[in-house]
Write a protein that holds these residues in place. Structure first.
Motif, mmCIF file in Angstrom:
data_model
loop_
_atom_site.group_PDB
_atom_site.id
_atom_site.type_symbol
_atom_site.label_atom_id
_atom_site.label_comp_id
_atom_site.label_asym_id
_atom_site.label_seq_id
_atom_site.Cartn_x
_atom_site.Cartn_y
_atom_site.Cartn_z
ATOM 1 N N ALA A 1 -17.292 102.823 -13.530
ATOM 2 C CA ALA A 1 -16.446 102.335 -12.654
ATOM 3 C C ALA A 1 -15.767 103.555 -11.744
ATOM 4 O O ALA A 1 -15.680 103.578 -10.340
ATOM 5 C CB ALA A 1 -15.511 101.668 -12.969
ATOM 6 N N ASN A 2 -15.303 104.579 -12.328
ATOM 7 C CA ASN A 2 -14.877 105.807 -11.728
ATOM 8 C C ASN A 2 -15.977 106.279 -10.905
ATOM 9 O O ASN A 2 -15.773 106.877 -9.565
ATOM 10 C CB ASN A 2 -14.368 106.710 -12.731
ATOM 11 C CG ASN A 2 -13.470 107.802 -11.916
ATOM 12 O OD1 ASN A 2 -12.613 107.707 -11.267
ATOM 13 N ND2 ASN A 2 -14.226 109.196 -12.461
ATOM 14 N N GLN A 3 -17.312 106.552 -11.322
ATOM 15 C CA GLN A 3 -18.212 106.895 -10.471
ATOM 16 C C GLN A 3 -18.540 105.857 -9.247
ATOM 17 O O GLN A 3 -18.920 106.485 -8.078
ATOM 18 C CB GLN A 3 -19.642 107.070 -11.034
ATOM 19 C CG GLN A 3 -20.644 107.772 -10.421
ATOM 20 C CD GLN A 3 -21.778 107.875 -11.515
ATOM 21 O OE1 GLN A 3 -22.051 107.598 -12.668
ATOM 22 N NE2 GLN A 3 -22.955 108.506 -11.000
ATOM 23 N N VAL A 4 -18.612 104.677 -9.499
ATOM 24 C CA VAL A 4 -18.587 103.591 -8.532
ATOM 25 C C VAL A 4 -17.367 103.961 -7.349
ATOM 26 O O VAL A 4 -17.710 103.616 -6.005
ATOM 27 C CB VAL A 4 -18.429 102.257 -8.994
ATOM 28 C CG1 VAL A 4 -18.536 101.392 -7.882
ATOM 29 C CG2 VAL A 4 -19.968 102.041 -9.854
ATOM 30 N N LYS A 5 -16.155 104.233 -7.801
ATOM 31 C CA LYS A 5 -15.227 104.206 -6.712
ATOM 32 C C LYS A 5 -15.607 105.693 -5.951
ATOM 33 O O LYS A 5 -15.380 105.535 -4.796
ATOM 34 C CB LYS A 5 -13.851 104.651 -7.688
ATOM 35 C CG LYS A 5 -12.615 105.021 -6.665
ATOM 36 C CD LYS A 5 -11.730 105.791 -7.502
ATOM 37 C CE LYS A 5 -12.145 107.071 -7.666
ATOM 38 N NZ LYS A 5 -11.213 107.971 -8.156
ATOM 39 N N THR A 6 -16.012 106.686 -6.619
ATOM 40 C CA THR A 6 -16.235 107.892 -5.853
ATOM 41 C C THR A 6 -17.282 107.410 -4.713
ATOM 42 O O THR A 6 -17.168 107.970 -3.568
ATOM 43 C CB THR A 6 -16.651 109.015 -6.804
ATOM 44 O OG1 THR A 6 -15.679 109.193 -7.655
ATOM 45 C CG2 THR A 6 -16.900 110.249 -6.035
ATOM 46 N N GLN A 7 -18.299 106.937 -5.218
ATOM 47 C CA GLN A 7 -19.494 106.224 -4.381
ATOM 48 C C GLN A 7 -18.929 105.594 -3.368
ATOM 49 O O GLN A 7 -19.454 105.806 -2.068
ATOM 50 C CB GLN A 7 -20.735 105.828 -5.129
ATOM 51 C CG GLN A 7 -21.397 106.906 -6.091
ATOM 52 C CD GLN A 7 -22.405 106.050 -6.942
ATOM 53 O OE1 GLN A 7 -22.596 104.767 -6.709
ATOM 54 N NE2 GLN A 7 -23.167 106.859 -8.001
ATOM 55 N N PHE A 8 -18.115 104.669 -3.524
ATOM 56 C CA PHE A 8 -17.675 103.782 -2.594
ATOM 57 C C PHE A 8 -16.763 104.499 -1.821
ATOM 58 O O PHE A 8 -16.921 104.274 -0.273
ATOM 59 C CB PHE A 8 -16.735 102.785 -3.385
ATOM 60 C CG PHE A 8 -15.880 101.793 -2.314
ATOM 61 C CD1 PHE A 8 -16.674 101.193 -1.653
ATOM 62 C CD2 PHE A 8 -14.491 102.012 -2.096
ATOM 63 C CE1 PHE A 8 -15.912 100.036 -0.864
ATOM 64 C CE2 PHE A 8 -13.943 101.266 -1.275
ATOM 65 C CZ PHE A 8 -14.695 100.422 -0.525
ATOM 66 N N LEU A 9 -16.162 105.225 -1.996
ATOM 67 C CA LEU A 9 -15.173 106.011 -1.008
ATOM 68 C C LEU A 9 -16.072 107.110 -0.195
ATOM 69 O O LEU A 9 -15.645 107.152 1.088
ATOM 70 C CB LEU A 9 -14.226 107.030 -1.835
ATOM 71 C CG LEU A 9 -13.019 106.526 -2.667
ATOM 72 C CD1 LEU A 9 -11.953 107.258 -3.443
ATOM 73 C CD2 LEU A 9 -12.325 105.546 -1.770
ATOM 74 N N ALA A 10 -17.039 107.564 -0.701
ATOM 75 C CA ALA A 10 -17.760 108.210 0.020
ATOM 76 C C ALA A 10 -18.723 107.401 1.054
ATOM 77 O O ALA A 10 -18.850 107.807 2.418
ATOM 78 C CB ALA A 10 -18.923 108.962 -0.709
ATOM 79 N N THR A 11 -19.200 106.173 0.478
ATOM 80 C CA THR A 11 -19.900 105.249 1.433
ATOM 81 C C THR A 11 -18.906 104.695 2.512
ATOM 82 O O THR A 11 -19.232 104.702 3.908
ATOM 83 C CB THR A 11 -20.218 104.258 0.372
ATOM 84 O OG1 THR A 11 -21.395 104.798 -0.236
ATOM 85 C CG2 THR A 11 -21.186 103.217 1.442
#
Length: 678
Positions: free
Chosen positions: A383-393
């Motif tokens: 989920a933390n990685q998803v957050k990072t990806q989401f912020l980048a996206t």
């Protein structure tokens, strides 16, 4: 605070068993002893009572027989008119024929008291007293001489009667007096141990003691003795014909006695209409003679039972403690058992087997929880990685529209367009991009409201056909621009549902928009069907099927989670924030429906199905049925927001500040544009 003193399970079990069993055993022994004692006393009382009755009957029968024999002898011819020699011979023969209770027979002259004939010496034994009884025989009790007078005392316990009858001549004149002294009761003072016949006490109804084991009491009155009250009570009870159980003490001996008694008619002449009380007494020790053997048996039995209780408690403690100790050892060494040894089981006691089973289940649950925690930790990291990806996206999705808007506005502002038509084209592009940017911001705000439980819908009866037609009209342009075939339903009949029209339109636009976005060639098919649910209610299903990219079945459930896309390459190719399906799912659930996604796999198309419960068509506005009673507002706080695991909550909290920050950045961008324009 000091810890309570601890002890082993075995020691506690043994002590508790002994603490409970030994007192109960001793109490049982005491109760049995008292019961045996009371039973023996009751038996002794009954035997003494029977003995007193037998002795009383014997006294009555003996005195009656003596009177009859004496009366018959006084009427014989030899006595009335015989010579002295004949009379003496007759008396000797009579003494041999009469019962053995006869001590002496004398024939005397009633005028001067001279002895005419005697079988017991020359000493007179008595005299004929007048008046004569109606039956012709006078009877009186003989009391021993008082202490200090002449005569010798017989230490045996006996009762003597003196019977006298007149002897008349042939003319009817008084000639002689026939006198008989008889011992009708005689017994040894000391009886055999355990004998319950008892010693005899005879008391007249006036309290005079006629017979007693203690010779000094014979001839005295019961009122002269220390135990007078109890003796008087016995006499009174016996004369009344009642049974009574009593212990009492003799004055000289100090020995506790047990009594049984009865009352008989007095055999004396002066005792007409009076009674004698016959009492059979024995010592308490003699009455309880058999209790000594019972005491010995009880002592041996008590020692044996206590020993057996100790052995049984030790065995029982081992039998019960061993399973507990095995379970304890397993629990203590559980963290040391790298090879996962099986828990002890197959005990002979059901409860211990149940305890072992419960412990095994607990260990399995702990292992499962450990695995779940490990999975949750991995998901939290994901989920933390998803957050990072989401912020980048999301940053990419926000920067691109902002750059487009800025560039278009600057081109128009700097007059770099050839004509008015080109300016309008750049402005239209900036406007479309701003609308797209606004949609992204609205999605972020919506998901924030969902997580905060503040997203709400206003439910009212609507016709699903109308909403579906509007959505198809909006999305048909995009579908045609991509060169895709659009298959739509006929929609001839009413489809009444209770929903928020605007929010339902948002969901359907998102679903059809995704189908258009992820389909490069082929078709998009929209269909409706009405089915009966498991609770006998009808539901309408809107299915959107495309022939596009498709999704791996293992990844399908992730699409309904916020901020999640299947692959990062998909986000780079098609764009988007991954919030659409998560928002759609929450909106549909607030309306009481469901949304599902199915795909056979990559490049095999996707089907998204939205279901809503049908309502009565008469509730629709303008249908002529029942008027609408008002709208119903539901918020996302009224039900659980599914698809977000607890392990990702911290990530969601960190993102909760993102919309406000994003709005601030948009405002700053607008200010920058105004400054550049100025």
């Amino acid at each position: 605070m000091a810890k309570p003193r601890q002890s082993s399970f075995r020691r506690i079990l043994v002590s508790k068993i002994l603490l409970l069993s030994v007192p109960v055993l001793l109490i049982g022994e005491i109760v049995a002893y008292k019961k045996a004692r009371s039973s023996m006393l009751e038996t002794a009382r009954q035997n003494l009572t029977e003995s007193a009755i037998i002795k009383g009957e014997k006294i009555v029968e003996t005195s009656a027989a003596l009177k009859t024999n004496l009366l018959s002898a006084s009427q014989t011819t030899v006595i009335q008119s015989g010579s002295n020699g004949d009379i003496k011979q007759f008396l000797s023969q009579l003494a041999r024929q009469l019962p053995r209770q006869i001590d002496c027979i004398q024939l005397t002259n009633p005028q001067n008291g001279h002895i005419i004939a005697s079988v017991c010496g020359d000493q007179p034994i008595g005299e004929l007293k007048f008046p004569i009884a109606s039956d012709g025989v006078n009877v009186e009790a003989i009391l021993p001489p008082k202490i200090g007078t002449s005569g010798r005392r017989d230490l045996r316990n006996k009762l003597q009667l003196l019977l006298s009858a007149p002897v008349y001549d042939s003319m009817g004149g008084l000639r002689y007096a026939l006198i008989v002294r008889s011992t009708i009761l005689q017994e040894k003072i000391k009886a055999k141990p355990g004998s319950l016949t008892g010693s005899t006490v005879v008391i007249a109804d006036d309290g005079t003691i006629l017979s007693h084991p203690i010779a000094s009491r014979v001839g005295t009155n019961i009122e002269q003795h220390t135990d007078a009250s109890r003796l008087k009570k016995i006499v009174k009870t016996a004369l009344a014909g009642k049974q009574y159980f009593l212990h009492f003490f003799f004055e000289n001996e100090g020995e506790e006695l047990l009594a049984g008694y009865t009352a008989i008619p007095s055999p004396t002449t002066k005792g007409e209409q009076k009674k004698w009380v016959i009492i059979a007494v024995t010592s308490l020790d003699n009455a309880l003679y058999g209790l000594r053997g019972i005491q010995l048996i009880l002592i041996v039995l008590t020692v044996g039972l206590i020993s057996a209780s100790v052995l049984a408690s030790l065995y029982l403690a081992r039998y019960l403690a061993r399973p507990v100790e095995q379970l304890r050892d397993y629990a203590i060494n559980l963290h040391l058992n790298q090879s996962a040894e099986p828990i002890p089981h197959n005990f002979k006691i059901r409860e211990f087997n149940q305890l072992a089973q419960a412990l095994e289940q607990m260990v399995e649950r702990l292992k499962a929880w450990a695995e779940e925690l490990e999975i949750a930790w991995k998901e939290a990291k994901a989920a933390n990685q998803v957050k990072t990806q989401f912020l980048a996206t999301t940053s990419h999705e926000l920067r691109n529209p902002l750059n487009i808007i800025i560039n278009c506005v600057r081109l128009v502002r700097d007059g770099m367009c050839d004509d008015r038509e080109e300016e309008l084209e750049f402005l239209k592009r900036a406007d479309d991009t701003a609308i797209h940017l606004l949609g992204i911001i609205n999605d972020i705000l919506d998901i924030s409201r969902i997580e905060a439980g503040k997203l709400s819908v206003v439910l009212q009866p609507i016709d699903l056909r109308q909403v579906l037609k509007e959505v198809i009209n909006i999305q048909s342009v995009n579908v045609q621009q991509k060169g895709l075939q659009l298959n739509i339903p006929q929609l001839n009949e009413l489809i009444p549902v209770n929903a928020d029209a605007a929010k339902l339109k948002q969901v359907l636009i998102n679903v059809i928009g995704n189908a258009t976005k992820f389909t490069d060639d082929g078709s998009i098919t929209i269909s409706t069907k009405i089915l009966r649910s498991h609770d006998d209610k009808f539901e309408v299903f809107v299915c959107v099927t495309d022939t596009g990219l498709g999704i791996d079945p293992a990844q399908q459930q992730k699409l309904f989670r916020p901020f999640v896309m299947v692959e990062d390459s998909t986000a780079r190719k098609f764009g988007g924030t991954g919030l659409g399906l998560a928002i759609s799912r929450n909106l549909i659930e607030l309306m009481g429906g469901t949304i599902t996604l199915k795909s056979a796999g990559l490049n095999q198309g996707t089907t998204v199905t939205v279901s809503l419960p049908l309502i009565d068509a008469s509730l629709l506005p303008g249908s002529g049925g029942q008027e609408d009673s008002g709208n119903v507002t539901l918020s996302s706080g009224d039900q659980t927001v599914r698809g977000i695991k607890q392990t990702a909550e911290e990530v969601a909290q960190k993102k909760s500040h993102f919309p406000s920050t994003l709005s601030k950045e948009v405002k700053n961008s607008k200010l920058s544009m105004q400054n550049a324009k100025s």
